[in-house]
Scaffold this motif. Sequence first.
Motif, short mmCIF file in Angstrom:
data_model
loop_
_atom_site.label_atom_id
_atom_site.label_comp_id
_atom_site.label_asym_id
_atom_site.label_seq_id
_atom_site.Cartn_x
_atom_site.Cartn_y
_atom_site.Cartn_z
N ASN A 5 -32.50 -53.23 99.69
CA ASN A 5 -33.86 -53.29 100.22
C ASN A 5 -33.91 -53.33 101.74
O ASN A 5 -35.00 -53.17 102.32
N THR A 6 -32.76 -53.57 102.38
CA THR A 6 -32.78 -53.73 103.84
C THR A 6 -31.96 -52.65 104.53
O THR A 6 -30.96 -52.15 103.99
N ILE A 7 -32.37 -52.32 105.73
CA ILE A 7 -31.67 -51.32 106.52
C ILE A 7 -30.27 -51.79 106.89
O ILE A 7 -29.31 -51.01 106.88
N ARG A 13 -23.16 -49.95 103.85
CA ARG A 13 -22.67 -49.08 102.78
C ARG A 13 -22.41 -47.66 103.29
O ARG A 13 -21.45 -47.01 102.88
N VAL A 14 -23.27 -47.19 104.17
CA VAL A 14 -23.11 -45.85 104.72
C VAL A 14 -21.85 -45.78 105.59
O VAL A 14 -21.06 -44.83 105.49
N VAL A 15 -21.63 -46.79 106.42
CA VAL A 15 -20.44 -46.83 107.27
C VAL A 15 -19.18 -46.86 106.41
O VAL A 15 -18.20 -46.15 106.68
N ALA A 16 -19.20 -47.63 105.34
CA ALA A 16 -18.04 -47.72 104.44
C ALA A 16 -17.76 -46.37 103.79
O ALA A 16 -16.60 -45.95 103.66
N ALA A 17 -18.82 -45.68 103.40
CA ALA A 17 -18.65 -44.36 102.78
C ALA A 17 -18.07 -43.37 103.78
O ALA A 17 -17.19 -42.57 103.44
N GLN A 18 -18.55 -43.43 105.00
CA GLN A 18 -18.04 -42.53 106.04
C GLN A 18 -16.57 -42.80 106.33
O GLN A 18 -15.77 -41.87 106.48
N GLU A 19 -16.23 -44.06 106.40
CA GLU A 19 -14.82 -44.43 106.67
C GLU A 19 -13.91 -43.99 105.53
O GLU A 19 -12.73 -43.70 105.75
N ALA A 20 -14.48 -43.94 104.31
CA ALA A 20 -13.69 -43.52 103.15
C ALA A 20 -13.68 -42.00 102.98
O ALA A 20 -13.05 -41.47 102.06
#
Length: 284
Positions: A5-7, A13-20
């Motif tokens: 619900n929060t930015i 989560r987006v940073v983690a996906a990018q790093e992966a």
Amino acid sequence: MDIINTIDELDKRVVAAQEAGQKIAYVPTMGFLHQGHLSLLKEGRKRGDLLILSIFVNPTQFGEGEDFEDYPRDLQQDSAVAQAAGVDIIFAPTAKEMYPAGYATYVNVEGITETLCGASRPGHFQGVCTVVSKFFNLVQPQVAIFGNKDFQQLTVIKRMVKDLHIPVEIVGVPIFREEDGLAMSSRNLYLQPQQRKQALVLSRSLAQAQELVAQGETDSAVIIAQLKAEIERQPDARIDYIKVCHQLTLKDQEIVDADSVLFLAVYIGTTRLIDNAYLVSDHD
């Protein structure tokens, strides 16, 4: 599947996906998911390692007297549908999260937003472009999936992405129709049984127009006049617009060609429905 619900949490989560090294696919919706939305999610699932669905009834794209307060909402049901469709993350922010106190920045695409739905819904596409650009910045997707039912919206988003050099691929998915031909829409819920039958005049009109073109008719005014007469036979129908436009510029076309799209917006009772189709049936 996670519901965020929060930015701040989404950003993590987006940073983690990018790093992966994950490819993010994104489907923006206002919720109350139906089969049309599922076709978008199915396409997104094929195209990304991480599938993010946003559910947000965006107040800035609704005008005075429109159905913002009444727009159907059911996050619990949507969550179950999304999980079954393979969604990894639902981002469901509040209006306050997206538009905090003091918010003062909006995105406006000119020209192609001033016709069709833009003519009868002033400010609508400014709201759409603003919220979609915000979501693109937050989700950071490599690919975003939209439905062709909102053809003008799709055209506007493509223009915005090109003009602002937003690094995302925009994919349009064909209109998902119910068995009787009515285009899937959350607003179909508003229709009374007799109005639901009358609403089929939209898809019938598209087919009629395509048949006229197949028979050799290329005069847009002739086609529009015939459709107008057919639609006005429905007791609860009120035409917002019937237009033949170029698929890219959305400018009115007097003569039908391979780039011509027929656009309909019709009120059935108080429910505003839209639909569209290419007039040359063998269009790719």
